[in-house]
Scaffold this motif. Sequence first.
Motif, PDB file in Angstrom:
ATOM      1  N   SER A 362      -5.554  41.974  15.285  1.00 42.25           N
ATOM      2  CA  SER A 362      -5.195  41.635  13.912  1.00 42.25           C
ATOM      3  C   SER A 362      -6.306  40.826  13.251  1.00 42.25           C
ATOM      4  N   ASP A 363      -6.349  40.875  11.939  1.00 40.58           N
ATOM      5  CA  ASP A 363      -7.226  39.967  11.211  1.00 40.58           C
ATOM      6  C   ASP A 363      -6.736  38.534  11.423  1.00 40.58           C
ATOM      7  N   LEU A 364      -7.647  37.607  11.317  1.00 38.39           N
ATOM      8  CA  LEU A 364      -7.291  36.195  11.481  1.00 38.39           C
ATOM      9  C   LEU A 364      -7.062  35.607  10.094  1.00 38.39           C
ATOM     10  N   THR A 365      -5.833  35.259   9.799  1.00 30.07           N
ATOM     11  CA  THR A 365      -5.501  34.758   8.461  1.00 30.07           C
ATOM     12  C   THR A 365      -4.771  33.423   8.561  1.00 30.07           C
ATOM     13  N   GLY A 366      -4.887  32.639   7.502  1.00 30.90           N
ATOM     14  CA  GLY A 366      -4.186  31.372   7.428  1.00 30.90           C
ATOM     15  C   GLY A 366      -4.680  30.321   8.393  1.00 30.90           C
ATOM     16  N   MET A 367      -5.968  30.389   8.748  1.00 29.60           N
ATOM     17  CA  MET A 367      -6.515  29.423   9.706  1.00 29.60           C
ATOM     18  C   MET A 367      -6.768  28.069   9.042  1.00 29.60           C
ATOM     19  N   TYR A 538      -8.508  29.413   5.802  1.00 32.44           N
ATOM     20  CA  TYR A 538      -9.528  30.425   6.067  1.00 32.44           C
ATOM     21  C   TYR A 538      -8.892  31.753   6.491  1.00 32.44           C
ATOM     22  N   ASP A 539      -9.382  32.836   5.870  1.00 30.00           N
ATOM     23  CA  ASP A 539      -8.949  34.187   6.212  1.00 30.00           C
ATOM     24  C   ASP A 539     -10.176  35.015   6.560  1.00 30.00           C
ATOM     25  N   LEU A 540     -10.193  35.583   7.771  1.00 33.61           N
ATOM     26  CA  LEU A 540     -11.281  36.466   8.190  1.00 33.61           C
ATOM     27  C   LEU A 540     -10.864  37.893   7.901  1.00 33.61           C
ATOM     28  N   ILE A 541     -11.535  38.520   6.956  1.00 38.59           N
ATOM     29  CA  ILE A 541     -11.135  39.824   6.439  1.00 38.59           C
ATOM     30  C   ILE A 541     -11.989  40.931   7.044  1.00 38.59           C
ATOM     31  N   GLY A 542     -11.337  41.920   7.629  1.00 39.75           N
ATOM     32  CA  GLY A 542     -12.060  43.080   8.131  1.00 39.75           C
ATOM     33  C   GLY A 542     -12.324  43.070   9.620  1.00 39.75           C
ATOM     34  N   LEU A 543     -11.826  42.068  10.334  1.00 40.13           N
ATOM     35  CA  LEU A 543     -12.062  42.020  11.779  1.00 40.13           C
ATOM     36  C   LEU A 543     -11.379  43.178  12.489  1.00 40.13           C
ATOM     37  N   SER A 544     -10.130  43.433  12.141  1.00 44.32           N
ATOM     38  CA  SER A 544      -9.391  44.499  12.824  1.00 44.32           C
ATOM     39  C   SER A 544     -10.071  45.852  12.620  1.00 44.32           C
ATOM     40  N   PHE A 551     -18.563  48.323  17.355  1.00 41.04           N
ATOM     41  CA  PHE A 551     -19.885  47.911  16.880  1.00 41.04           C
ATOM     42  C   PHE A 551     -20.591  47.190  18.015  1.00 41.04           C
ATOM     43  N   ALA A 552     -21.877  47.013  17.861  1.00 43.42           N
ATOM     44  CA  ALA A 552     -22.666  46.259  18.830  1.00 43.42           C
ATOM     45  C   ALA A 552     -23.742  45.501  18.073  1.00 43.42           C
ATOM     46  N   GLY A 553     -24.114  44.359  18.604  1.00 39.07           N
ATOM     47  CA  GLY A 553     -25.154  43.577  17.949  1.00 39.07           C
ATOM     48  C   GLY A 553     -24.665  42.757  16.788  1.00 39.07           C
ATOM     49  N   GLY A 554     -23.352  42.578  16.691  1.00 36.33           N
ATOM     50  CA  GLY A 554     -22.811  41.779  15.596  1.00 36.33           C
ATOM     51  C   GLY A 554     -22.398  42.654  14.425  1.00 36.33           C
ATOM     52  N   LYS A 555     -21.507  42.163  13.606  1.00 34.09           N
ATOM     53  CA  LYS A 555     -20.996  42.906  12.450  1.00 34.09           C
ATOM     54  C   LYS A 555     -20.710  41.903  11.329  1.00 34.09           C
ATOM     55  N   THR A 556     -21.200  42.191  10.133  1.00 35.23           N
ATOM     56  CA  THR A 556     -20.985  41.297   9.003  1.00 35.23           C
ATOM     57  C   THR A 556     -19.709  41.679   8.263  1.00 35.23           C
TER      58      THR A 556
END
Length: 601
Positions: A362-367, A538-544, A551-556
């Motif tokens: 899941s996306d991380l929301t409401g942190m 804080y809400d992290l959008i697009g993680l899921s 992906f590899a090498g990180g993702k923005t």
Amino acid sequence: VEFFGPGLQNLPLADRATIGNMSPEFGATCAIFPVDDEAIRYMRLTGRDEEQVQLTEAYFKENGLFYTPGDPDCEYTDTMELDLATIVPSIAGPKRPQDRLLLNQARDNFKLTFQGQLAPTPAEIKHGAVVLASITSCTNTSNPSVMTAAGLLAKKAVEKGLTSKPWVKTSLAPGSRVASDILEKADLMDSLKALNFYVVGYGCMTCIGNSGPLPEEISKQINENNLVACSVLSGNRNFEGRISQDIKANYLMSPPLVVAYALAGTIDIDLDKEPLGTGKDGQPVFLRDIWPTQAEIAETNAKAVRKELYVDNYEDVFKGDEMWAAIKVTESELFSWKGDSTYIKHPPYFDGMSKEAPTSVSDLTGMSALAVLGDSITTDHISPAGSIKLFSPAGKYLTERGVEPAMFNSYGSRRGNDDVMVRGTFANIRLRNQLAPGTEGGFTTYLPNGEVTTIYDASVQYKATGTPLIVIAGKEYGSGSSRDWAAKGTFMLGVKAVLAQSFERIHRSNLVGMGVVPLEFAAGASKESLGLTGHETYDLIGLSEAVANGFAGGKTITMRATMNGVAKEFPVRVRIDTPQEILYYVNGGILQYVLRQLVNT
């Protein structure tokens, strides 16, 4: 890092091991020395079976891996040259092992580092007093050369009539019983004892904070007068708050230098120009007067270092003492957990875990932010280490279970009890959390009501409301040691993500291994440049979606910070760097991944 070149044949294996042990401190994952004649000689010296020795030599020669001086150099990605003749006496400190100093810079560095804190004091001991001097740690204390050097220096000091200063707490923790036997065979142990360097045990000691308390009168003077006191140790860790909670300045150095500073009693001295003390003849005694020569060290080791010492010590290495032998062994495939133990308890990592791995995250929301930190936050700021204070969350936990303060022991001894360890996470007395300005130690503000409380107690309140947490920091987050509980404790506090400008590479990997997402600000960005205070949601959008696509090498992706109804979005890089790490994260961590692999195959 692989070492090679003409100087290699003159570097004893014990010195190579010392360098290898310090790999993380000079930025390497590991340091490799090739198998050569010196390695074969060391195997024989330490009592390895002759058949094993011959097999080792034959194997490496047959495979072209045996190093012989004059062999063509291998092809390396990069090479650096080190002229052994340019190496000069150095120490490291006062807060990080990578902060190398020339020996004659120690005084000036101390005054520069703690300027503004060195006000005049009526105390008997002064700023810069060495109150703890310990020959300790696996780094040096199995190396016969530096151990006999310390013994020879002690012998010369005693002959001159010098003594350790009375305010210095001294200790000797050899890396093995062989090391102490060598000192005995060389007739050097009595000289060390004359300077109060008695053997206190074998294993992790002062380096991990197991030095025990300072004498009450010394501790009282330090705290009542806000003294900047020092420790000197031959270990490889000197991060803030780790060695002793009474000591602000910690310097790493060789065993003979530890003895020298115990004689001087202060870091506020130029050992090149000032005497260590006055001899029994009334004349000043300088470090150069008692420093052993290489010839003296070599001659001593030639007489004292014998194969029999290794054979005799290691033939019964698993036998243990009477207490160990008295332990009753239960024939069972399962460990019988003792419910009331405050040392070892059933860990919670697999509680509620499904047999099959999740198919998505899941996306991380409401942190909410648990901590907002600066640069160079080490794993020693994060991980529990050293003594347990009476009124700390861990101290209260033990007290409630009938453990007397005198029996608290240390975090290191209780690392098998997650209830103790999680209470000591982010509890370092030198931690400065910007969410609790004006405090020092493991404090934060519980944002819903503005109460300043301990980081652990705040995490419990957040957990009760189902609020996920985030830690925000600056550069070099997670450098240092004590790495396992730095990641475990972070996870157990309910932290789902750490947002920093940069990570130490091993801690970044360990966070992923515990199911915590490492996030990096975009290049040039920081919490300061973005105006973040930690009071936002804080809400992290697009993680899921990112994890689902692989992906590899990180993702923005995008982070949204909201405060008082005003939202601010900015890019962050997900530092889950490999496809395998994605699998770890989807499983909830590497422990869950491995268990599922075992169960489902």
